[in-house]
Scaffold this motif. Structure first.
Motif, short mmCIF file in Angstrom:
data_model
loop_
_atom_site.label_atom_id
_atom_site.label_comp_id
_atom_site.label_asym_id
_atom_site.label_seq_id
_atom_site.Cartn_x
_atom_site.Cartn_y
_atom_site.Cartn_z
N GLY A 1 17.68 -42.92 -19.12
CA GLY A 1 18.63 -43.91 -18.66
C GLY A 1 18.51 -43.12 -17.37
O GLY A 1 17.26 -43.17 -16.48
N ASN A 2 19.50 -43.15 -16.14
CA ASN A 2 19.63 -42.34 -14.92
C ASN A 2 19.25 -41.37 -15.14
O ASN A 2 18.41 -40.75 -14.03
CB ASN A 2 20.76 -42.91 -14.01
CG ASN A 2 21.21 -44.23 -14.47
OD1 ASN A 2 20.98 -45.03 -14.09
ND2 ASN A 2 23.07 -44.81 -15.02
N GLY A 3 18.98 -40.30 -15.89
CA GLY A 3 19.25 -39.32 -16.20
C GLY A 3 17.90 -38.71 -17.40
O GLY A 3 17.97 -39.99 -18.40
N HIS B 1 17.40 -47.51 -7.66
CA HIS B 1 17.90 -46.15 -8.42
C HIS B 1 17.12 -47.50 -10.18
O HIS B 1 16.15 -46.74 -10.73
CB HIS B 1 18.28 -45.32 -8.79
CG HIS B 1 19.52 -45.82 -9.11
ND1 HIS B 1 20.38 -47.11 -8.88
CD2 HIS B 1 20.26 -46.44 -10.60
CE1 HIS B 1 21.30 -47.04 -9.45
NE2 HIS B 1 20.61 -47.00 -10.77
N GLY C 1 18.18 -44.52 -24.70
CA GLY C 1 18.63 -44.66 -22.95
C GLY C 1 18.32 -45.75 -22.41
O GLY C 1 17.97 -46.48 -23.14
N GLY C 2 18.61 -46.10 -21.45
CA GLY C 2 18.54 -47.87 -21.22
C GLY C 2 17.39 -48.49 -20.65
O GLY C 2 17.29 -49.27 -20.94
N ILE C 3 16.45 -47.01 -19.70
CA ILE C 3 15.42 -47.85 -19.76
C ILE C 3 14.48 -48.13 -21.31
O ILE C 3 14.12 -48.73 -21.17
CB ILE C 3 14.50 -46.51 -19.12
CG1 ILE C 3 15.37 -46.85 -17.81
CG2 ILE C 3 13.00 -46.96 -18.91
CD1 ILE C 3 15.12 -45.38 -16.63
N HIS D 1 15.23 -51.12 -23.15
CA HIS D 1 15.41 -52.10 -22.68
C HIS D 1 14.35 -52.49 -22.35
O HIS D 1 14.28 -53.86 -22.08
CB HIS D 1 16.59 -52.47 -21.98
CG HIS D 1 18.06 -52.46 -22.45
ND1 HIS D 1 19.32 -51.58 -22.07
CD2 HIS D 1 18.99 -52.71 -24.02
CE1 HIS D 1 20.09 -51.72 -23.03
NE2 HIS D 1 19.68 -51.79 -23.93
N SER D 2 13.57 -51.83 -21.83
CA SER D 2 12.10 -52.20 -21.28
C SER D 2 11.47 -52.24 -21.79
O SER D 2 10.41 -51.21 -21.98
CB SER D 2 12.33 -51.18 -19.29
OG SER D 2 10.66 -51.98 -18.93
N1 LIG Z 1 16.87 -54.72 -19.43
C1 LIG Z 1 17.07 -53.33 -18.61
N2 LIG Z 1 14.86 -53.50 -18.15
C2 LIG Z 1 15.28 -52.50 -17.61
N3 LIG Z 1 15.59 -51.28 -17.33
C3 LIG Z 1 16.77 -50.99 -17.59
C4 LIG Z 1 17.35 -52.51 -18.43
N4 LIG Z 1 19.25 -52.19 -18.85
C5 LIG Z 1 19.25 -50.94 -17.97
N5 LIG Z 1 17.56 -50.40 -17.83
C6 LIG Z 1 18.22 -49.21 -17.01
O1 LIG Z 1 18.55 -48.01 -17.47
C7 LIG Z 1 19.24 -47.26 -16.77
C8 LIG Z 1 20.54 -47.18 -17.57
O2 LIG Z 1 20.48 -46.75 -18.44
P1 LIG Z 1 21.32 -45.80 -19.17
O3 LIG Z 1 21.36 -44.42 -20.07
O4 LIG Z 1 22.36 -46.64 -19.69
O5 LIG Z 1 22.00 -44.83 -18.30
P2 LIG Z 1 23.27 -43.28 -18.22
O6 LIG Z 1 21.99 -42.04 -17.90
O7 LIG Z 1 23.75 -43.54 -17.16
O8 LIG Z 1 24.01 -43.36 -19.22
C9 LIG Z 1 19.47 -48.34 -14.98
O9 LIG Z 1 19.57 -47.57 -14.24
C10 LIG Z 1 18.26 -49.21 -15.19
O10 LIG Z 1 17.04 -47.86 -14.63
#
Ligand SMILES: Nc1ncnc2c1ncn2[C@@H]1O[C@H](COP(=O)(O)OP(=O)(O)O)[C@@H](O)[C@H]1O
Ligand SMILES: CC(=O)OP(=O)(O)O
Ligand SMILES: [Mg+2]
Length: 293
Positions: A85-87, A157, A205-207, A210-211
């Motif tokens: 994610g961010n972390g 970031h 996590g976000g990355i 989704h990626s």
């Molecule tokens: N569609 C996407 N494609 C690539 N990276 C993504 C996408 N959506 C979110 N991200 C990445 O995920 C990160 C956020 O992850 P997340 O788990 O939501 O954050 P947190 O750790 O704050 O909970 C973003 O900074 C971005 O780098």
């Protein structure tokens, strides 16, 4: 000791080994060899300096999501979970429990993150402090807030911005992503050694959720250990419903690769209920010697 899930930028929280927050019993991260820094042990003991680990709820959700999806019982899972994610952190899971994880005394250790450096030579702190005439606190702030993908790229970031910038031909965006993926691969290799092989790699996590592009780059060149993605499954797995999971590895690949969209809110709610029930149970149980009438 538990993989904790509290935000902790300066280690103050880590010094309170029993800080609050929801912790999950299946996610024990014991004191012992993987948790130990090779410091003078009198200092380590005095200041409770050890590797604690963070993102416990996220990793536990990945393990449970994978187990549920594949019909296994959690205590049979031997896997590497990647919370990106961010972390960002990785965990080595044996028997459903974390036996090692990449974050340490603070969330600064381990993988390259949005703005945190992850692993580096600790001598860099003193060196930078002397060269820049900056305080240690200042350097710590640079490592936490100006480093990682942001520091490497000088742009952002956020992986979405960096993939777009790379497309426009910004070499430093591509380079930042390469360093990021290299570090993840390095931890997969390390945890394969820790576990003696793994049945699955689980992204979250976000990355991780989704990626497809980053997942493909992380797994590139990992066929030697059985990690082979199915291109179509990987490409279409970019928007899982919260709480669900999907396989992205090729049919017949020696190791499973899964994406799990962790439902952290439900997890926290469930753990809170469990803690309250346990507290209630202890409250209702007569103490030895007090005796109920
Ligand atoms: N569609 C996407 N494609 C690539 N990276 C993504 C996408 N959506 C979110 N991200 C990445 O995920 C990160 C956020 O992850 P997340 O788990 O939501 O954050 P947190 O750790 O704050 O909970 C973003 O900074 C971005 O780098
Ligand atoms: C543990 C921690 O602080 O991580 P994050 O940046 O993902 O909140
Ligand atoms: Mg999150």
């Amino acid at each position: 000791m538990f993989i904790r899930d509290q935000r902790c930028a300066d280690g103050a929280g880590a010094r309170d080994a029993h800080g609050g927050g929801v912790r999950d019993g299946v996610f024990l991260y014991d004191a012992g060899v993987p948790a130990t820094y090779a410091l003078p042990q009198d200092l380590a003991a005095q200041y409770r300096i050890r590797r604690y680990g963070f993102h416990g709820i996220a990793h536990a959700s990945l393990v449970h999501g994978y187990a549920t999806q594949t019909g296994r019982s959690v205590d049979t899972v031997r896997a590497i979970t990647l919370h990106l994610g961010n972390g960002c952190s990785a965990a080595a899971i044996q028997g459903g429990r974390s036996v090692d994880t990449s974050m340490g005394f603070t969330p600064l250790e381990g993988l390259v993150m949005g703005t945190r450096s992850g692993d580096l030579d600790p001598a860099i702190v003193g060196y930078l402090s002397r060269r820049e005439r900056a305080s240690v606190e200042q350097i710590e702030q640079w490592l936490n807030e100006r480093s990682g993908l942001l520091g490497l790229s000088g742009l952002s970031h956020d992986v979405r911005d960096l993939l777009a910038a790379e497309q426009r031909g910004e070499a430093r965006a591509g380079f930042a992503l390469e360093v990021f993926c290299y570090r993840v691969r390095k931890y997969i290799g390390a945890y394969l050694a820790v576990l003696g092989g793994a049945d699955a790699v689980v992204f979250g996590g976000g990355i991780g959720e989704h990626s497809a592009e980053i997942r493909a780059r992380v797994c590139d060149g990992m066929a030697w250990c059985g990690l082979v993605l199915d291109r179509d499954l990987n490409d279409k797995t970019v928007a899982l419903a919260s709480g669900s999971a999907a396989r992205i590895s090729r049919d017949g690949a020696k190791a499973d690769t899964y994406v799990v969209a962790a439902d952290e809110e439900t997890w926290i709610a469930r753990e809170t209920v469990r803690c309250l029930c346990e507290a209630n149970h202890h409250h209702d149980t007569p103490k030895p010697g007090k005796g109920a009438i």
